[in-house]
Write an enzyme that holds these catalytic residues in place. Structure first.
Site, short mmCIF file in Angstrom:
data_model
loop_
_atom_site.label_atom_id
_atom_site.label_comp_id
_atom_site.label_asym_id
_atom_site.label_seq_id
_atom_site.Cartn_x
_atom_site.Cartn_y
_atom_site.Cartn_z
CG ASP A 1 0.75 -2.36 7.03
OD1 ASP A 1 -0.32 -2.79 7.51
OD2 ASP A 1 0.83 -1.28 6.42
CE LYS B 1 -7.25 -1.42 5.60
NZ LYS B 1 -8.00 -0.71 4.55
NE ARG C 1 -9.72 -3.46 -2.16
CZ ARG C 1 -9.19 -2.83 -1.10
NH1 ARG C 1 -7.92 -3.03 -0.76
NH2 ARG C 1 -9.90 -1.98 -0.39
CG PHE D 1 -1.93 1.04 1.24
CD1 PHE D 1 -3.05 0.90 0.43
CD2 PHE D 1 -1.80 2.19 2.00
CE1 PHE D 1 -4.03 1.88 0.40
CE2 PHE D 1 -2.78 3.18 1.96
CZ PHE D 1 -3.90 3.02 1.16
#
Lengths: 405, 405
Positions: free
Chosen positions: B206, B232, B380, B137
């Protein structure tokens, strides 16, 4: 002589009756406590709970991911920044909200060193010194130490009054507090900023204890960068996000040490290389904290139509009256004011040095007068002009007198 | 052959009936939308609105400043960190919550370089290189670039699979994503961590796209530092605070580049000199963001008694079934899965490459199937085992097939 004859309580009544901001206290959730700790955590504005509930239940719970666009989440850091701007004398487009004050001090100071063409580590001849307010709230000094270490600068603590003599050709940036958190002393932002500029350095002002209590005039006085929290006189709630001001003509060269994806010119392009966004949003880092950010936005609505000059007038009247009532009620010699008598040097709090201050504050709180204790011997009383009245002030001083009597 | 004969919808019914986590969906506010974007913003847990309302109205509105102690605000960063710990395989006392993921990547990477005795700028012979996941990311790469610049290191992007060959005596730290945000590929944390250690470097992981969806095993695999977001699969709400893990035996030498007053050994001593606190709280910076922090704390209660292994089993069953339904419903050649077929290489999302993906996702959302679009050609779909069922999966694939048919 007639003024002396008026009792403090009678005077409080007169002052409350004449208070042009008196109606604003209905915008806050208050009770029978005299709350003089708004310089630490502002009271709850009545509009906040409903707004937060809508953000949680509707925007998050129902719209979910769509809210980033439809509920304006994505643009909140700049939008809320523009709400703060008039309170600190800034034109729109220069303030972005997010992260803690400490993190913003880091961005501002490293950014300032870079704007000054400074930084050591073999640079040769560059500006390699950061001056920091030696009486500052400690976090500023700790973070300034880290900024100095990482940019190869030397950190030099100086008393604010000594900045004009201390700032020089080696100085890249100077970090100062507008109001000292402990004594409530207001520093002379215009003249100190001028002295810093005369030496070719950049000024970074910490507005935590002034924003929302008195005029700051960032644009007018040519301040370079500034930071501040929003949970004191701006009533944003516990740990609400802080803000960063970068003067518009410096933004294009502002080079953040925390270039997160939110500050990218095209954040959803997901490019492996970094290209900073223009404007205030260059100061953003990661995903903004929406619950707190929108609670703050709701809290800022109480400022609609309120002039910061009238806030300042009332603030000075409140602290004047408190000092007067303390003289009247507190036995001679029991407390000593650390807060300057001169209006030009006073923020919106009064700090009293007092033996056994810790236990005195405990007793005050038990009796419904909430201030705070600062190690080792300071009673701190903050006066938020939006919801503190003169009757509150009289009661606080009277209870203090009884406690110390 | 008998399995082929069963229709996807009949199979979904069977799978839902056997789902040991099925009851958990009652812990979330759901509607008739198939929400496959929990890998971006998790759904609202039913316990959150009431908790937030209590924090706002009672803790802030009534107790005000007293809540820092009485409502446990001050200790929330470590307390909430200990709630996250079992989900990522960490013993208590190693995780602290606060700041954004980007800010925590900065703390972790600069901290890792210092722990490795690294940093360039005339150090001579020290480790002066940071490796970063080239497919990461973007924010991780941008922040790693800043950490490298400020510590005098060189930043070298490498594909995760190439780390064992690339890591060497110059490497101070390696920053890797556990699951790739775009493809959903799960990287081999145990073996990559071993390879990094074999070269004498430190690993920074991460966990944004893995925590809450699959076992991480931080302690078991000897990870040095880790960061992750909480909005998330942990359902903490929009922009809820991130976390930092520093392995306990490294904490004493962890030297944060953001040494705010909250990380001081005696924060209320207000000492001008910095002395770091022991333990996880050394990773704190400024005043914690209480509204978001306590919303997250309430959100984490849904994990009570839930085993991350059963979450992983369901996650794999969901993505397997989705790929199977896509094969059944979507015309040949219209999509191509970027997500690895092997379970050991799969996170909890499926990424499909698809022509005109942006407008395809718009049409899916109009029909009540919410995933997201990643530039330039990726659909996604994230599968949160706590609230996504197999019937949802079948419907999503069916609508996708109809949209592309």
């Amino acid at each position: 002589m007639s003024e002396v004859a008026v009792s403090p309580s009678a005077k409080a009544e007169k002052l409350d009756a004449a208070d042009e901001l008196a109606a604003l206290c209905s915008e806050f959730v208050l009770d029978d406590v005299v709350y003089l700790d708004g310089n630490s955590l502002g009271a709850l504005p009545v509009g906040v709970p409903g707004r937060v509930d809508d953000v949680v239940r509707h925007q998050w719970g129902e719209l979910r991911i769509r809210s980033w666009e439809e509920s304006g989440w994505w643009t909140a850091p700049e939008r809320v920044g523009d709400r703060i701007a008039p309170l600190v004398g800034a034109a729109p487009g220069q303030i972005v909200v997010g992260d803690s004050t400490s993190v913003n001090v880091f961005k501002a100071l490293v950014g300032a060193v870079r704007l000054a063409g400074g930084g050591g580590g073999g640079g040769g001849g560059g500006r390699d010194e950061i001056l920091v307010d030696a009486t500052t709230f400690p976090t500023d000094g700790y973070i300034a130490g880290s900024a100095a270490r990482l940019t190869g600068c030397e950190l030099r603590p100086v008393a604010p009054a000594e900045v004009p003599g201390a700032v020089g050709p080696r100085t890249a940036a100077v970090l100062l507090n507008h109001v000292d958190y402990r004594t409530g002393r207001l520093h002379d932002l215009p003249s100190l900023t001028s002295a810093i500029h005369a030496a070719g350095a950049l000024s970074v002002w910490d507005l935590c204890h002034s924003a929302g209590a008195l005029p700051v005039g960032l644009d007018e006085h040519g301040v370079d960068l500034a930071v501040g929290c929003t949970y004191k006189y701006l009533n944003g709630g516990p740990g609400s996000p802080a803000y960063l001001y970068v003067r518009s003509d410096l933004q294009e060269r502002f080079d953040s040490p925390l270039p997160g994806w939110n500050s990218h010119a095209d954040p959803f392009g997901m490019s492996p290389s970094y290209a900073p966004a223009p404007g205030a949003l260059r100061g953003r880092v990661g995903t903004p904290d929406i619950l707190s950010m929108l609670a703050l936005e709701a809290a800022l609505e109480v400022w609609e139509g309120v002039s910061i000059d009238s806030v300042r007038r009332k603030s000075l009247a409140l602290t004047d009256f408190f000092l007067e009532c303390v003289s009247a009620y507190v036995p001679e010699g029991r407390v000593e004011s650390l807060t300057p008598a001169a209006h030009a040097e006073r923020g919106s709090q009064v700090a009293l040095r007092c033996a056994d201050a810790g236990s005195v504050m405990k007793r005050l709180i038990e009796r419904g007068v909430v201030g705070d204790f600062r190690h080792p011997d300071v009673l701190r009383f903050g006066f938020t002009p939006l919801y503190v009245g003169f009757g509150d002030v009289e009661r606080a001083a009277r209870v203090l007198g009884e406690t110390l009597g």
